[in-house]
Write a protein that holds these residues in place. Structure first.
Motif, short mmCIF file in Angstrom:
data_model
loop_
_atom_site.label_atom_id
_atom_site.label_comp_id
_atom_site.label_asym_id
_atom_site.label_seq_id
_atom_site.Cartn_x
_atom_site.Cartn_y
_atom_site.Cartn_z
N ALA A 236 0.82 -1.21 0.00
CA ALA A 236 0.00 0.00 0.00
C ALA A 236 0.86 1.26 0.00
O ALA A 236 1.98 1.28 0.55
N PHE A 237 0.31 2.32 -0.60
CA PHE A 237 1.01 3.58 -0.77
C PHE A 237 0.02 4.74 -0.63
O PHE A 237 -1.20 4.53 -0.68
N LYS A 238 0.54 5.95 -0.54
CA LYS A 238 -0.33 7.11 -0.74
C LYS A 238 -0.84 7.06 -2.18
O LYS A 238 -0.08 6.74 -3.11
N LYS A 239 -2.09 7.36 -2.38
CA LYS A 239 -2.68 7.25 -3.71
C LYS A 239 -1.97 8.13 -4.73
O LYS A 239 -1.95 7.81 -5.93
N THR A 240 -1.40 9.25 -4.27
CA THR A 240 -0.73 10.17 -5.18
C THR A 240 0.66 9.72 -5.61
O THR A 240 1.24 10.30 -6.53
N ASN A 241 1.19 8.68 -4.95
CA ASN A 241 2.57 8.25 -5.23
C ASN A 241 2.58 7.23 -6.38
O ASN A 241 3.06 6.11 -6.24
N THR A 242 2.06 7.64 -7.52
CA THR A 242 1.84 6.72 -8.64
C THR A 242 3.14 6.21 -9.26
O THR A 242 3.20 5.08 -9.74
N SER A 243 4.18 7.04 -9.25
CA SER A 243 5.46 6.61 -9.83
C SER A 243 6.05 5.45 -9.05
O SER A 243 6.55 4.48 -9.63
N LEU A 244 6.00 5.53 -7.72
CA LEU A 244 6.54 4.46 -6.89
C LEU A 244 5.71 3.19 -7.06
O LEU A 244 6.26 2.08 -7.14
N ILE A 245 4.39 3.32 -7.12
CA ILE A 245 3.54 2.15 -7.32
C ILE A 245 3.91 1.45 -8.62
O ILE A 245 4.05 0.21 -8.67
N ALA A 246 4.12 2.21 -9.69
CA ALA A 246 4.48 1.62 -10.99
C ALA A 246 5.82 0.91 -10.93
O ALA A 246 5.99 -0.18 -11.49
N GLU A 247 6.79 1.51 -10.24
CA GLU A 247 8.12 0.90 -10.13
C GLU A 247 8.05 -0.40 -9.33
O GLU A 247 8.72 -1.38 -9.66
N VAL A 248 7.27 -0.40 -8.26
CA VAL A 248 7.13 -1.63 -7.45
C VAL A 248 6.45 -2.72 -8.26
O VAL A 248 6.85 -3.89 -8.22
N ASP A 249 5.41 -2.37 -9.01
CA ASP A 249 4.74 -3.37 -9.87
C ASP A 249 5.71 -3.96 -10.88
O ASP A 249 5.70 -5.18 -11.14
N ASP A 250 6.57 -3.13 -11.47
CA ASP A 250 7.56 -3.63 -12.43
C ASP A 250 8.52 -4.59 -11.74
O ASP A 250 8.89 -5.63 -12.31
N ALA A 251 8.94 -4.26 -10.51
CA ALA A 251 9.87 -5.13 -9.79
C ALA A 251 9.21 -6.46 -9.43
O ALA A 251 9.85 -7.53 -9.49
N LEU A 252 7.93 -6.42 -9.04
CA LEU A 252 7.21 -7.65 -8.73
C LEU A 252 7.09 -8.54 -9.97
O LEU A 252 7.25 -9.77 -9.89
N GLN A 253 6.81 -7.92 -11.12
CA GLN A 253 6.72 -8.68 -12.36
C GLN A 253 8.07 -9.32 -12.70
O GLN A 253 8.14 -10.48 -13.12
N ASP A 254 9.14 -8.57 -12.50
CA ASP A 254 10.48 -9.11 -12.74
C ASP A 254 10.78 -10.28 -11.81
O ASP A 254 11.38 -11.28 -12.21
N MET A 255 10.35 -10.16 -10.56
CA MET A 255 10.59 -11.22 -9.58
C MET A 255 9.87 -12.51 -9.98
O MET A 255 10.42 -13.61 -9.83
N ARG A 256 8.67 -12.36 -10.49
CA ARG A 256 7.93 -13.54 -10.94
C ARG A 256 8.58 -14.14 -12.19
O ARG A 256 8.75 -15.36 -12.29
N SER A 257 8.95 -13.28 -13.15
CA SER A 257 9.51 -13.76 -14.41
C SER A 257 10.85 -14.47 -14.20
O SER A 257 11.16 -15.44 -14.89
N SER A 258 11.63 -13.99 -13.24
CA SER A 258 12.95 -14.57 -12.99
C SER A 258 12.89 -15.89 -12.23
O SER A 258 13.88 -16.62 -12.17
N GLY A 259 11.73 -16.19 -11.62
CA GLY A 259 11.60 -17.39 -10.79
C GLY A 259 11.93 -17.17 -9.33
O GLY A 259 11.73 -18.06 -8.50
N ASP A 260 12.44 -15.97 -9.00
CA ASP A 260 12.80 -15.70 -7.61
C ASP A 260 11.58 -15.67 -6.69
O ASP A 260 11.65 -16.07 -5.53
#
Length: 272
Positions: A236-260
């Motif tokens: 969870a984040f402040k709703k206005t912190n959209t850039s951080l939310i997007a970066e975290v989503d990208d990192a989570l996707q990378d974590m899944r894709s890598s198998g980690d």
């Protein structure tokens, strides 16, 4: 005072390799300009500051031997995220109700919440969420010799729940003729059922399974029933912190894709 720990990027990398793998009182935030996080709104430049309600094993727990002073599934996942963002991870122990209500984020105590927090429509009105990173169920923990076999056997019983949790919501909607007792934390709930102050605990399945398997209790407790609720945990984040939310989503996707992600998941949860 809230416990604070810092884990370096190199330590986070070592932790994940092994598996595969109090704050400001204002609402001001800074833009990351140092080790990483360039362009992100952060409460402390170069750090990813995370609030979590500890203990809540297996998702988060204290661990003096760990580089961060904390351990758990959420801690390992967010360590990976911090590494991907080239940030140091700072973990603060916080009250769950302040986390799910948005008070901790709005007070500038942290950049995000990582605390087994279920994504709900009501919470989305005041919080921004990452993509879901864990599917959960609710469950009922009772004494093995209690004779309680499910939610229908709770009439005139005392049922412990965590204040502000989806377990509390589920109990209020589904448990009939029982005394629902709210606690600030799982630690207090567990102490209450061990002391005989409540007859059951209704909360997330992995946490109750941990109590069922507690070697110090010798099988004194059992999960009597589980409930499918289509719950997903999100950060969870402040709703206005959209850039951080997007970066975290990208990192989570990378974590899944890598198998980690699967490696970390398998180290905490039964898969068969």
């Amino acid at each position: 005072m809230p416990l604070r720990a810092v884990i370096s990027v190199s330590s986070a990398a070592l932790l994940l390799a092994g598996l595969s793998a109090c704050g400001s009182s204002t609402d001001d935030s800074t833009t990351g300009e140092q080790a990483g996080g360039s362009g992100l709104q952060l409460v402390s430049a170069g750090d990813l500051t995370v609030c979590s309600d500890v203990p809540y094993p297996p998702f988060e727990d204290f661990d003096k031997a760990a580089p961060s002073g904390f351990k758990g599934f959420d801690i390992d996942v967010i360590s990976y995220v911090a590494e991907q963002l080239d940030l140091d991870l700072v973990v603060k122990d916080s009250d769950f109700d302040a986390l799910q209500s948005g008070l901790a984020l709005n007070a500038g105590q942290c950049d995000m919440v990582a605390s087994a927090l279920t994504i709900t429509d009501a919470r989305k009105e005041k919080l921004g969420f990452s993509d879901g990173y864990y599917d959960s169920q609710q469950s009922l923990l009772v004494r093995s010799d209690s004779g309680i076999t499910g939610i229908d056997g709770l009439a005139e019983k005392k049922v412990g729940v965590q204040k502000g949790s989806t377990g509390e919501i589920y109990a209020n909607e589904n448990v009939k003729d029982a005394d629902i007792v709210s606690f600030p934390s799982d630690a207090q709930m567990y102490a209450a059922i061990k002391a005989g102050q409540v007859d059951a605990l209704l909360q997330d399945l992995p946490v109750n399974l941990g109590h069922q398997e507690d070697p110090e209790q010798g099988g004194a407790f059992t999960v009597a029933e589980t409930y499918d609720t289509d719950e997903q945990y999100g950060f969870a984040f402040k709703k206005t912190n959209t850039s951080l939310i997007a970066e975290v989503d990208d990192a989570l996707q990378d974590m899944r894709s890598s198998g980690d992600y699967q490696t970390v998941y398998d180290s905490y949860f039964k898969t068969s």
